[in-house]
Write an enzyme that holds these catalytic residues in place. Structure first.
Site, PDB file in Angstrom:
ATOM      1  N   SER A 112      -8.495  30.181  34.207  1.00 57.89           N
ATOM      2  CA  SER A 112      -9.633  29.558  34.206  1.00 57.89           C
ATOM      3  C   SER A 112     -10.134  29.039  33.099  1.00 57.89           C
ATOM      4  O   SER A 112      -9.997  29.619  32.035  1.00 57.89           O
ATOM      5  CB  SER A 112     -10.624  30.807  34.637  1.00 57.89           C
ATOM      6  N   SER A 114     -13.013  28.820  32.189  1.00 50.04           N
ATOM      7  CA  SER A 114     -14.204  29.424  31.700  1.00 50.04           C
ATOM      8  C   SER A 114     -13.883  30.750  31.181  1.00 50.04           C
ATOM      9  O   SER A 114     -14.713  31.933  31.154  1.00 50.04           O
ATOM     10  CB  SER A 114     -15.207  29.594  32.763  1.00 50.04           C
ATOM     11  N   CYS A 115     -12.576  30.997  30.958  1.00 46.71           N
ATOM     12  CA  CYS A 115     -12.255  32.567  30.410  1.00 46.71           C
ATOM     13  C   CYS A 115     -12.642  32.997  29.174  1.00 46.71           C
ATOM     14  O   CYS A 115     -12.837  34.283  28.808  1.00 46.71           O
ATOM     15  CB  CYS A 115     -10.643  32.812  30.674  1.00 46.71           C
ATOM     16  N   GLY A 116     -13.268  31.991  28.188  1.00 46.51           N
ATOM     17  CA  GLY A 116     -13.635  32.434  27.098  1.00 46.51           C
ATOM     18  C   GLY A 116     -12.422  32.665  25.776  1.00 46.51           C
ATOM     19  O   GLY A 116     -12.904  32.932  24.766  1.00 46.51           O
TER      20      GLY A 116
END
Length: 282
Positions: A112, A114-116
């Site tokens: 992802s 947007s996993c950070g």
């Protein structure tokens, strides 16, 4: 099983003329993927090729690599409180001996954007889990002229898009530009998973002599799926992300973006692009 398209009434306004009519929309429903009976992930998808989608997803997660790793995939009966089968939950049963990672309900961290996590952590995760290092020996060689006609061939094969205008597509071509397979879905990543899953089910992995073309942009997730399937060339009609370019450069993936007509940008792996000598010198 859910339908690929659905009909809805719309108010149509054309040059001031107002009318009502039914419109064909692409269907979007959730699919829960379970692994050996345990919930793993939920994705929004266009119904159809659900088993291939689940198998391809698990290839990109590093769980499955060959058809022998897969025991079976079934729809889960009793998925609702009243015991009915919604055909929106599948359970993937792996063969004995398949190593399973520590999954949670969230998608694995490196899938992802947007996993950070930082870019290096994402790249490291793919490097350590890739089952098929890109190894097209001798290397696949494609000309810009061949690449330029692939979007038209993909578009011509999009059956549902013609009725809805709302689907992404992913297509596999051989190194001569012949269409091998195409899948459509509301999500680009799902379309790629369906392609890869069908290849796994048919014993076709790694896809080491193929070109993957995706509609839209090339995200890190799509580049990761190409690498995990052993695909040497990924082309997109729109832009790649910076992390997708980093992953391509590190793994040897050829990454082409903005593939529109005779123009394109090659962001990594330019050695597979067969340029005429004069053009290369220019």
């Amino acid at each position: 099983m859910g339908r690929v398209t659905e009909r809805r009434k719309v108010l149509r306004i054309r040059d001031g003329a107002v009318s009502t009519r039914p419109d064909t929309l692409v269907a979007e429903e959730p699919l829960e993927i379970r692994l050996n009976g345990k919930p793993l992930a939920i994705t929004m998808r266009t119904p159809g090729d659900d088993f291939a989608l689940a198998a391809g997803f698990l290839v990109s997660e590093g769980v499955l690599a060959t058809a022998d790793d897969l025991q079976n995939i079934v729809y889960c009966a009793g998925a609702t409180a009243d015991g009915s089968n919604t055909y929106n939950v599948v359970d993937v049963k792996t063969a004995s001996g398949v190593t399973l990672p520590d999954f949670t309900l969230e998608r694995n961290v490196y899938t992802s954007s947007s996993c950070g996590l930082c870019g290096k952590a994402s790249l490291d995760a793919v490097r350590t889990t890739a089952r098929f290092p890109i190894d097209d020996t001798p290397p696949v060689r494609v000309t810009p002229e061949l690449l330029s006609i692939l979007p038209e061939r993909l578009r011509a094969a999009q059956r549902v898009f013609d009725r809805t205008g709302g689907l992404h597509a992913a297509a596999l071509f051989d190194e001569d530009g012949e269409l091998l397979d195409i899948r459509e879905d509301v999500g680009r990543h799902n379309a790629v998973d369906k392609l890869v899953g069908r290849a796994l089910q048919n014993g076709g992995l790694p896809l080491s002599r193929t070109v993957l073309l995706v509609s839209g942009r090339a995200s890190f997730e799509l580049a990761q799926k190409a690498v995990m399937a052993g695909i040497p060339v990924l082309a997109a009609v729109s832009a790649p992300s910076s992390l997708a370019v980093d992953l391509a450069a590190e793994t040897g993936l050829t990454l082409v973006g903005f593939l529109r007509g005779g123009s394109m940008n090659v962001y990594a792996g330019e050695g597979r692009i067969a340029l005429r000598e004069a053009a290369a010198q220019g």
